[in-house]
Design a protein around this motif. Structure first.
Motif, mmCIF file in Angstrom:
data_model
loop_
_atom_site.group_PDB
_atom_site.id
_atom_site.type_symbol
_atom_site.label_atom_id
_atom_site.label_comp_id
_atom_site.label_asym_id
_atom_site.label_seq_id
_atom_site.Cartn_x
_atom_site.Cartn_y
_atom_site.Cartn_z
ATOM 1 N N UNK A 61 0.838 -1.200 0.000
ATOM 2 C CA UNK A 61 0.000 0.000 0.000
ATOM 3 C C UNK A 61 0.874 1.250 0.000
ATOM 4 N N UNK A 62 0.247 2.354 -0.408
ATOM 5 C CA UNK A 62 0.884 3.678 -0.343
ATOM 6 C C UNK A 62 0.062 4.541 0.606
ATOM 7 N N UNK A 63 0.670 4.985 1.683
ATOM 8 C CA UNK A 63 -0.007 5.835 2.663
ATOM 9 C C UNK A 63 -0.286 7.185 2.031
ATOM 10 N N UNK A 64 -1.534 7.671 2.225
ATOM 11 C CA UNK A 64 -1.873 8.977 1.664
ATOM 12 C C UNK A 64 -2.502 9.935 2.675
ATOM 13 N N UNK A 65 -2.615 9.528 3.947
ATOM 14 C CA UNK A 65 -3.170 10.447 4.930
ATOM 15 C C UNK A 65 -3.330 9.822 6.292
ATOM 16 N N UNK A 66 -3.831 10.629 7.209
ATOM 17 C CA UNK A 66 -4.106 10.210 8.575
ATOM 18 C C UNK A 66 -5.616 10.126 8.760
#
Length: 144
Positions: A61-66
């Motif tokens: 996965x690619x983290x894109x936010x909180x």
């Protein structure tokens, strides 16, 4: 709460191209929950979330936010099947599911993507407020 151990964990709400949420079925109790787990020394929250997702689901996965921080003892103290009690303090990130890169580890029996309005049951109790925030449509970050 003398027998409760505080445990920092990172979780991930990973979505596929159709907006479905990646969930894993836990071997220990058969509940469905978000990929996630303990943050190791020297690791960031985001790195821990990516590592745990890959280990538990086989997905990169690619983290894109909180999404939020979850620590309310009313929902985040959990007794595991072995009797251990943990107060989970979780930082949950949002991410894009990129590709399957392996098989889930032995903590997981199933992996699937689910529409937010059609989540399977039973849900892992500490993840219930997280998934409620996902389906609520309220903008992050959430602090519970």
């Amino acid at each position: 709460m003398d027998d409760v151990v505080l445990r920092p964990v990172a979780g991930v709400v990973a979505r596929d191209a159709d907006g479905r949420v990646l969930l894993v079925r836990r071997r220990d109790d058969g509940t469905w929950g978000l990929p996630g787990g303990g943050v190791e020394a020297g690791e960031t929250w985001a790195r821990a979330a990516v590592r745990e997702c890959r280990e538990e689901s086989g997905w990169e996965v690619r983290v894109d936010g909180l999404l939020g921080v979850y620590s309310d003892p009313a929902t985040q103290v959990h007794r595991y099947p072995d009797g251990a009690r943990r107060h989970v303090v979780g930082v949950v990130v949002t991410a894009v599911a990129l590709r399957r890169v392996g098989a889930p580890d032995d903590e997981v029996t199933e992996v699937g993507f689910f529409a937010p309005d059609r989540l399977p049951s039973p849900l892992f109790a500490p993840d219930a407020p997280v998934l409620a925030d996902v389906v609520s449509g309220r903008p992050p970050p959430h602090l519970r």
